[in-house]
Design an enzyme around this catalytic site. Structure first.
Site, PDB file in Angstrom:
ATOM      1  N   GLU A  72      48.959  48.749  42.937  1.00 26.86           N
ATOM      2  CA  GLU A  72      48.143  48.909  41.729  1.00 26.86           C
ATOM      3  C   GLU A  72      47.110  50.048  41.783  1.00 26.86           C
ATOM      4  O   GLU A  72      45.939  49.855  41.443  1.00 26.86           O
ATOM      5  CB  GLU A  72      47.448  47.577  41.394  1.00 26.86           C
ATOM      6  CG  GLU A  72      48.444  46.429  41.251  1.00 26.86           C
ATOM      7  CD  GLU A  72      47.773  45.069  41.080  1.00 26.86           C
ATOM      8  OE1 GLU A  72      46.548  45.004  40.950  1.00 26.86           O
ATOM      9  OE2 GLU A  72      48.504  44.060  41.078  1.00 26.86           O
ATOM     10  N   ASN A  91      53.743  49.645  44.015  1.00 20.70           N
ATOM     11  CA  ASN A  91      53.966  48.384  43.298  1.00 20.70           C
ATOM     12  C   ASN A  91      52.880  48.213  42.240  1.00 20.70           C
ATOM     13  O   ASN A  91      51.702  48.444  42.517  1.00 20.70           O
ATOM     14  CB  ASN A  91      53.880  47.242  44.332  1.00 20.70           C
ATOM     15  CG  ASN A  91      54.358  45.913  43.807  1.00 20.70           C
ATOM     16  OD1 ASN A  91      55.431  45.832  43.225  1.00 20.70           O
ATOM     17  ND2 ASN A  91      53.567  44.864  44.010  1.00 20.70           N
ATOM     18  N   GLU A 119      57.435  40.645  41.392  1.00 20.11           N
ATOM     19  CA  GLU A 119      56.547  39.487  41.213  1.00 20.11           C
ATOM     20  C   GLU A 119      56.832  38.794  39.883  1.00 20.11           C
ATOM     21  O   GLU A 119      55.913  38.413  39.151  1.00 20.11           O
ATOM     22  CB  GLU A 119      55.072  39.929  41.258  1.00 20.11           C
ATOM     23  CG  GLU A 119      54.692  40.677  42.516  1.00 20.11           C
ATOM     24  CD  GLU A 119      53.210  41.054  42.577  1.00 20.11           C
ATOM     25  OE1 GLU A 119      52.405  40.487  41.816  1.00 20.11           O
ATOM     26  OE2 GLU A 119      52.868  41.923  43.393  1.00 20.11           O
ATOM     27  N   ASP A 174      57.235  36.638  36.793  1.00 17.50           N
ATOM     28  CA  ASP A 174      57.001  35.349  36.132  1.00 17.50           C
ATOM     29  C   ASP A 174      56.814  35.620  34.641  1.00 17.50           C
ATOM     30  O   ASP A 174      56.475  36.726  34.238  1.00 17.50           O
ATOM     31  CB  ASP A 174      55.846  34.536  36.747  1.00 17.50           C
ATOM     32  CG  ASP A 174      54.548  35.289  36.929  1.00 17.50           C
ATOM     33  OD1 ASP A 174      54.320  36.291  36.224  1.00 17.50           O
ATOM     34  OD2 ASP A 174      53.730  34.849  37.769  1.00 17.50           O
TER      35      ASP A 174
HETATM   36  O1  G3I Z   1      41.651  30.436  49.976  1.00 19.63           O
HETATM   37  C1  G3I Z   1      40.665  30.032  49.011  1.00 19.63           C
HETATM   38  C2  G3I Z   1      40.306  28.592  49.204  1.00 19.63           C
HETATM   39  O2  G3I Z   1      39.693  28.427  50.447  1.00 19.63           O
HETATM   40  C3  G3I Z   1      39.370  28.178  48.059  1.00 19.63           C
HETATM   41  O3  G3I Z   1      39.107  26.816  48.153  1.00 19.63           O
HETATM   42  C4  G3I Z   1      40.001  28.475  46.713  1.00 19.63           C
HETATM   43  C5  G3I Z   1      39.053  28.147  45.552  1.00 19.63           C
HETATM   44  O4  G3I Z   1      39.258  29.014  44.471  1.00 19.63           O
HETATM   45  O5  G3I Z   1      40.316  29.843  46.642  1.00 19.63           O
HETATM   46  C6  G3I Z   1      41.253  30.244  47.630  1.00 19.63           C
HETATM   47  O6  G3I Z   1      41.524  31.606  47.472  1.00 19.63           O
HETATM   48  C7  G3I Z   1      42.330  31.952  46.368  1.00 19.63           C
HETATM   49  C8  G3I Z   1      43.572  32.665  46.869  1.00 19.63           C
HETATM   50  O7  G3I Z   1      44.348  33.091  45.781  1.00 19.63           O
HETATM   51  C9  G3I Z   1      44.430  31.773  47.761  1.00 19.63           C
HETATM   52  O8  G3I Z   1      44.897  30.686  47.032  1.00 19.63           O
HETATM   53  C10 G3I Z   1      41.522  32.858  45.445  1.00 19.63           C
HETATM   54  O9  G3I Z   1      40.452  32.141  44.861  1.00 19.63           O
HETATM   55  C11 G3I Z   1      42.422  33.404  44.366  1.00 19.63           C
HETATM   56  O10 G3I Z   1      41.723  34.394  43.635  1.00 19.63           O
HETATM   57  C12 G3I Z   1      43.674  34.031  44.969  1.00 19.63           C
HETATM   58  O11 G3I Z   1      44.512  34.415  43.904  1.00 19.63           O
HETATM   59  C13 G3I Z   1      45.575  35.299  44.246  1.00 19.63           C
HETATM   60  C14 G3I Z   1      45.461  36.588  43.437  1.00 19.63           C
HETATM   61  O12 G3I Z   1      46.551  37.415  43.730  1.00 19.63           O
HETATM   62  C15 G3I Z   1      44.177  37.347  43.735  1.00 19.63           C
HETATM   63  O13 G3I Z   1      44.050  38.421  42.852  1.00 19.63           O
HETATM   64  C16 G3I Z   1      46.881  34.599  43.902  1.00 19.63           C
HETATM   65  O14 G3I Z   1      47.040  33.449  44.742  1.00 19.63           O
HETATM   66  C17 G3I Z   1      48.035  35.574  44.108  1.00 19.63           C
HETATM   67  O15 G3I Z   1      49.210  34.959  43.650  1.00 19.63           O
HETATM   68  C18 G3I Z   1      47.771  36.844  43.310  1.00 19.63           C
HETATM   69  O16 G3I Z   1      48.836  37.734  43.524  1.00 19.63           O
HETATM   70  C19 G3I Z   1      48.758  39.018  42.870  1.00 19.63           C
HETATM   71  C20 G3I Z   1      49.535  40.004  43.724  1.00 19.63           C
HETATM   72  O17 G3I Z   1      49.049  40.000  45.044  1.00 19.63           O
HETATM   73  C21 G3I Z   1      49.474  41.413  43.141  1.00 19.63           C
HETATM   74  N1  G3I Z   1      49.921  41.419  41.772  1.00 19.63           N
HETATM   75  C22 G3I Z   1      49.252  40.453  40.891  1.00 19.63           C
HETATM   76  C23 G3I Z   1      49.365  39.047  41.471  1.00 19.63           C
HETATM   77  C24 G3I Z   1      48.764  38.044  40.518  1.00 19.63           C
HETATM   78  O18 G3I Z   1      47.365  38.242  40.399  1.00 19.63           O
END
Ligand code: G3I
Length: 349
Positions: free
Chosen positions: A162, A203, A268, A270
């Site tokens: 990105e 990507n 990715e 969905d």
């Molecule tokens: O690990 C913590 C946990 O300890 C805590 O309790 C919880 C409470 O919110 O948060 C957890 O972290 C989260 C993490 O995912 C793991 O689950 C973060 O808040 C959350 O922001 C994070 O989101 C991820 C996101 O990227 C961040 O921007 C998504 O899982 C993940 O699927 C998403 O993936 C991205 C790709 O990498 C790039 N393209 C877009 C895609 C969707 O945003």
């Protein structure tokens, strides 16, 4: 040509271990063998994968389904910078290793995601007042250590994730601000040195259709190739939403990147919707999943499709887009939705 070998190797890798399994009766009354999405994709020299987080792997039924149905996976969060280098120079691949181990155990192609992204960076990195030389050294070390750790285990890497804004200008990230646009070529060169066999990708999202953002990537890939930078692929994330319409130029867009001499992949996928999900919306979603699959199959250098998770049970969508969801081919109870059968049909043609 190099990419032919890559596809052949990929097919061999993907099909290994998938032979000699009994073919169960299909859900449509046994009129056709119930092959998995992974098996059907492998028959077309492609992978069909789904991302996972390590927490999901503790859910036995979910993990069994992921391993059974798909022939590729990637780590949703575990290989991002905050996870792999939580303190400067201190690397932790514990969680990433668990996903890679799962992939290897189940003969799944593993995509590495992601070496450089402006999100999910560790505080020590974002809070530092770095000179260009310091940041370049940090970046080189990060990429070298991570790619080297997974050398021979990662089929591909999303090297830079990105880096552009919607209008095709460079995103104002810590890397761009301090290093200028050349950081992208440097990152690819360092990754290539650390694993010369890994396929190295750019990507992004909102690049599925032809427009200013995908035009900017097209120009960038062209110039990187002209400079001899080791870039091998363009990843189209595919975070689609029913309310915004289908990207009708997808196939044409994939083809124009392939014509530059790189692989392309949907990385990715969905397809979310405004809740509640209705039969009509689920039918439209199923058609879109089939159309994306057909677009990939129609482009020879489209090597595969990765879903961003396979089930609504663990999807990132509801937390990021309140009121939206139902984005994946399996529902929250791990049951296949119309989208699942539509993908299967598309892969069978
Ligand atoms: O690990 C913590 C946990 O300890 C805590 O309790 C919880 C409470 O919110 O948060 C957890 O972290 C989260 C993490 O995912 C793991 O689950 C973060 O808040 C959350 O922001 C994070 O989101 C991820 C996101 O990227 C961040 O921007 C998504 O899982 C993940 O699927 C998403 O993936 C991205 C790709 O990498 C790039 N393209 C877009 C895609 C969707 O945003």
């Amino acid at each position: 040509m190099a990419h032919r070998h890559a596809l052949a190797a990929l097919a061999a890798f993907a099909t290994a271990g998938l032979v000699l399994t009994a073919v169960p009766a299909s859900a449509d009354g046994g009129r056709r063998p119930a092959k998995t999405l992974g098996e059907l994709a492998a028959a077309k020299d492609r992978y069909f994968g789904a991302a996972t987080d390590v927490v999901g792997l503790a859910d036995a039924e979910y993990a069994r389904q992921l391993a059974h149905e798909f022939n590729s996976t990637t780590a949703g969060n575990e290989l991002k910078w905050y996870a792999t280098e939580p303190q400067q120079g201190v690397f932790d691949f514990t969680l990433g290793d668990q996903v890679v181990h799962f992939a290897r155990k189940n003969n799944m192609v593993f995509r590495g995601h992601t070496l450089m992204w402006h999100n999910q960076l560790p505080d020590w990195l974002t809070n530092g007042a770095w000179t260009a030389d310091q940041l370049r050294a940090i970046l080189k070390n990060h990429i070298t250590q991570e790619v080297r750790h997974y050398r021979g285990k990662a089929y591909s890497w999303d090297v830079v994730n990105e880096p552009f804004n919607e209008d095709g200008t460079y995103r104002d990230t810590i890397f761009y601000r301090i290093l200028g646009p050349g950081y992208i070529a440097d990152a690819f060169r360092w990754a290539h040195e650390a694993d010369p066999h890994a396929k190295l990708y750019l990507n992004d999202y909102n690049v599925e259709y032809i427009g200013p953002k995908s035009d900017a990537y097209h120009a960038l890939v062209k110039s990187l190739k002209a400079e001899g930078v080791p870039i091998h692929g363009m990843g189209f994330q595919g975070h689609l939403a029913l309310q915004y319409g289908y990207p009708t130029t997808l196939q044409e867009n994939l083809q124009r990147f392939a014509d530059l001499g790189v692989d392309v992949a949907i990385t990715e996928l969905d397809i979310r919707m405004l809740l509640p999900a209705t039969d009509d919306k689920l039918a439209t979603q199923a058609k879109w999943y089939a159309d994306v699959t057909k677009a990939c199959l129609a482009v020879r250098r489209c090597v595969g499709i990765t879903l961003w998770g396979h089930t609504d049970k663990y999807s990132w969508i509801p937390a990021f887009f309140p009121g939206e969801g139902a984005a994946l081919p399996y529902d929250e109870n791990l049951n296949p939705k119309p989208a699942y059968y539509a993908i299967r049909d598309a892969l069978s043609q």
